[in-house]
Write a protein that holds these residues in place. Sequence first.
Motif, PDB file in Angstrom:
ATOM      1  N   PRO A 147       0.810  -1.227   0.000  1.00  0.00           N
ATOM      2  CA  PRO A 147       0.000   0.000   0.000  1.00  0.00           C
ATOM      3  C   PRO A 147       0.846   1.282   0.000  1.00  0.00           C
ATOM      4  O   PRO A 147       0.388   2.320  -0.457  1.00  0.00           O
ATOM      5  CB  PRO A 147      -0.826  -0.112   1.284  1.00  0.00           C
ATOM      6  N   TYR A 148       2.065   1.193   0.491  1.00  0.00           N
ATOM      7  CA  TYR A 148       2.944   2.374   0.524  1.00  0.00           C
ATOM      8  C   TYR A 148       3.596   2.639  -0.838  1.00  0.00           C
ATOM      9  O   TYR A 148       4.273   3.646  -1.024  1.00  0.00           O
ATOM     10  CB  TYR A 148       4.049   2.200   1.566  1.00  0.00           C
ATOM     11  N   GLY A 149       3.414   1.704  -1.752  1.00  0.00           N
ATOM     12  CA  GLY A 149       4.007   1.861  -3.072  1.00  0.00           C
ATOM     13  C   GLY A 149       5.521   1.751  -3.019  1.00  0.00           C
ATOM     14  O   GLY A 149       6.092   1.121  -2.115  1.00  0.00           O
ATOM     15  N   LEU A 150       6.152   2.383  -3.976  1.00  0.00           N
ATOM     16  CA  LEU A 150       7.619   2.372  -4.023  1.00  0.00           C
ATOM     17  C   LEU A 150       8.122   3.264  -2.883  1.00  0.00           C
ATOM     18  O   LEU A 150       7.851   4.465  -2.852  1.00  0.00           O
ATOM     19  CB  LEU A 150       8.080   2.902  -5.385  1.00  0.00           C
ATOM     20  N   ARG A 151       8.819   2.620  -1.948  1.00  0.00           N
ATOM     21  CA  ARG A 151       9.197   3.338  -0.726  1.00  0.00           C
ATOM     22  C   ARG A 151      10.708   3.321  -0.498  1.00  0.00           C
ATOM     23  O   ARG A 151      11.363   2.292  -0.681  1.00  0.00           O
ATOM     24  CB  ARG A 151       8.503   2.695   0.476  1.00  0.00           C
ATOM     25  N   THR A 152      11.215   4.476  -0.081  1.00  0.00           N
ATOM     26  CA  THR A 152      12.612   4.570   0.344  1.00  0.00           C
ATOM     27  C   THR A 152      12.610   4.862   1.833  1.00  0.00           C
ATOM     28  O   THR A 152      11.877   5.748   2.292  1.00  0.00           O
ATOM     29  CB  THR A 152      13.344   5.712  -0.397  1.00  0.00           C
ATOM     30  N   ILE A 153      13.393   4.100   2.577  1.00  0.00           N
ATOM     31  CA  ILE A 153      13.559   4.407   4.002  1.00  0.00           C
ATOM     32  C   ILE A 153      14.973   4.930   4.216  1.00  0.00           C
ATOM     33  O   ILE A 153      15.957   4.283   3.852  1.00  0.00           O
ATOM     34  CB  ILE A 153      13.306   3.170   4.894  1.00  0.00           C
ATOM     35  N   LEU A 154      15.009   6.140   4.765  1.00  0.00           N
ATOM     36  CA  LEU A 154      16.286   6.771   5.115  1.00  0.00           C
ATOM     37  C   LEU A 154      16.416   6.695   6.632  1.00  0.00           C
ATOM     38  O   LEU A 154      15.520   7.143   7.356  1.00  0.00           O
ATOM     39  CB  LEU A 154      16.269   8.235   4.649  1.00  0.00           C
ATOM     40  N   THR A 155      17.490   6.096   7.106  1.00  0.00           N
ATOM     41  CA  THR A 155      17.710   6.038   8.554  1.00  0.00           C
ATOM     42  C   THR A 155      18.764   7.072   8.932  1.00  0.00           C
ATOM     43  O   THR A 155      19.900   7.028   8.445  1.00  0.00           O
ATOM     44  CB  THR A 155      18.143   4.627   8.994  1.00  0.00           C
ATOM     45  N   LEU A 156      18.325   8.019   9.749  1.00  0.00           N
ATOM     46  CA  LEU A 156      19.229   9.098  10.164  1.00  0.00           C
ATOM     47  C   LEU A 156      20.232   8.586  11.192  1.00  0.00           C
ATOM     48  O   LEU A 156      20.073   7.498  11.746  1.00  0.00           O
ATOM     49  CB  LEU A 156      18.415  10.271  10.735  1.00  0.00           C
ATOM     50  N   ASP A 157      21.227   9.395  11.447  1.00  0.00           N
ATOM     51  CA  ASP A 157      22.304   8.960  12.340  1.00  0.00           C
ATOM     52  C   ASP A 157      21.828   8.731  13.774  1.00  0.00           C
ATOM     53  O   ASP A 157      22.455   7.985  14.527  1.00  0.00           O
ATOM     54  CB  ASP A 157      23.449   9.978  12.303  1.00  0.00           C
ATOM     55  N   ASP A 158      20.687   9.359  14.149  1.00  0.00           N
ATOM     56  CA  ASP A 158      20.172   9.143  15.510  1.00  0.00           C
ATOM     57  C   ASP A 158      19.191   7.964  15.560  1.00  0.00           C
ATOM     58  O   ASP A 158      18.538   7.735  16.574  1.00  0.00           O
ATOM     59  CB  ASP A 158      19.505  10.419  16.044  1.00  0.00           C
ATOM     60  N   GLY A 159      19.081   7.226  14.446  1.00  0.00           N
ATOM     61  CA  GLY A 159      18.220   6.044  14.426  1.00  0.00           C
ATOM     62  C   GLY A 159      16.808   6.310  13.928  1.00  0.00           C
ATOM     63  O   GLY A 159      16.022   5.374  13.746  1.00  0.00           O
ATOM     64  N   THR A 160      16.472   7.575  13.695  1.00  0.00           N
ATOM     65  CA  THR A 160      15.135   7.916  13.197  1.00  0.00           C
ATOM     66  C   THR A 160      14.964   7.417  11.763  1.00  0.00           C
ATOM     67  O   THR A 160      15.826   7.648  10.915  1.00  0.00           O
ATOM     68  CB  THR A 160      14.929   9.449  13.218  1.00  0.00           C
ATOM     69  N   GLU A 161      13.831   6.728  11.526  1.00  0.00           N
ATOM     70  CA  GLU A 161      13.522   6.295  10.160  1.00  0.00           C
ATOM     71  C   GLU A 161      12.652   7.343   9.477  1.00  0.00           C
ATOM     72  O   GLU A 161      11.691   7.844  10.064  1.00  0.00           O
ATOM     73  CB  GLU A 161      12.766   4.960  10.179  1.00  0.00           C
ATOM     74  N   VAL A 162      12.994   7.658   8.249  1.00  0.00           N
ATOM     75  CA  VAL A 162      12.207   8.593   7.442  1.00  0.00           C
ATOM     76  C   VAL A 162      11.689   7.825   6.238  1.00  0.00           C
ATOM     77  O   VAL A 162      12.477   7.248   5.486  1.00  0.00           O
ATOM     78  CB  VAL A 162      13.074   9.790   6.976  1.00  0.00           C
ATOM     79  N   TRP A 163      10.360   7.790   6.102  1.00  0.00           N
ATOM     80  CA  TRP A 163       9.751   7.034   5.005  1.00  0.00           C
ATOM     81  C   TRP A 163       9.277   7.967   3.899  1.00  0.00           C
ATOM     82  O   TRP A 163       8.584   8.957   4.161  1.00  0.00           O
ATOM     83  CB  TRP A 163       8.536   6.239   5.501  1.00  0.00           C
ATOM     84  N   TYR A 164       9.644   7.619   2.676  1.00  0.00           N
ATOM     85  CA  TYR A 164       9.170   8.332   1.489  1.00  0.00           C
ATOM     86  C   TYR A 164       8.356   7.316   0.684  1.00  0.00           C
ATOM     87  O   TYR A 164       8.933   6.372   0.132  1.00  0.00           O
ATOM     88  CB  TYR A 164      10.341   8.813   0.634  1.00  0.00           C
TER      89      TYR A 164
END
Length: 223
Positions: A147-164
């Motif tokens: 359902p999220y389609g084509l997704r990129t997950i960026l993990t920041l240096d503090d461990g935070t996940e950013v979903w596109y």
Amino acid sequence: MPTLLRRLALLALVPSALVWTGAVLEPATAAFEPNAPTPAALAEEQALDKMLAQRAAALAALDQRADVRDRQLLGRQAVLARFGYHGDPDNVRVVLPLASYSVSAAFGLTGPLWEAEHGGQDFGAASGESLVAVSAGTITEVADAGPYGLRTILTLDDGTEVWYCHQSSVSAVEGQRVDVAEPIGSVGSTGNSVGPHLHFEIRPDGEAPIDPMAWLREAGLAP
Ligand SMILES: [Zn+2]
């Protein structure tokens, strides 16, 4: 009076004699004149000239490098400004995920589009609009996520996940290190989506999502 005449004749000769001796003597005495450069002084002067020329060239090169850096900084500043950051480029930490958008469905909404609460913030944008890393980090996933389609997950240096999510294309690969504002893909409408938009999630430590708008505002941005 022959003696007087001889004296007068001698006096008349004096000026021309001075000129004559001067003209002849000058080249011979020139080498000993204190103001004339000796060969050693000439060599020293030439070395100094060479050093000054080298120094001038080095300064010019330095100026040129400073110009290039200024231009790069201005270019960088303009790029960062497009993504909502207006401070010193050297201090940039977080930028917006895209430059041109309209704020759409908010975090926490419930409705027929979502199985549970809306876990992210939607940004309506043209298909193909560039998506960038909101902060420096590592790409930890690039995949079709249902359902999220084509997704990129960026993990920041503090461990935070950013979903596109819902991307039309990706331009980063798993394991890739990305800098803040570096392009990672583009807006699309893949997966469970009714039109091109970015579904953007922020997940501290990869856990439950929080409100991305609050996260961006906390970073000093005004999405
Ligand atoms: Zn969404």
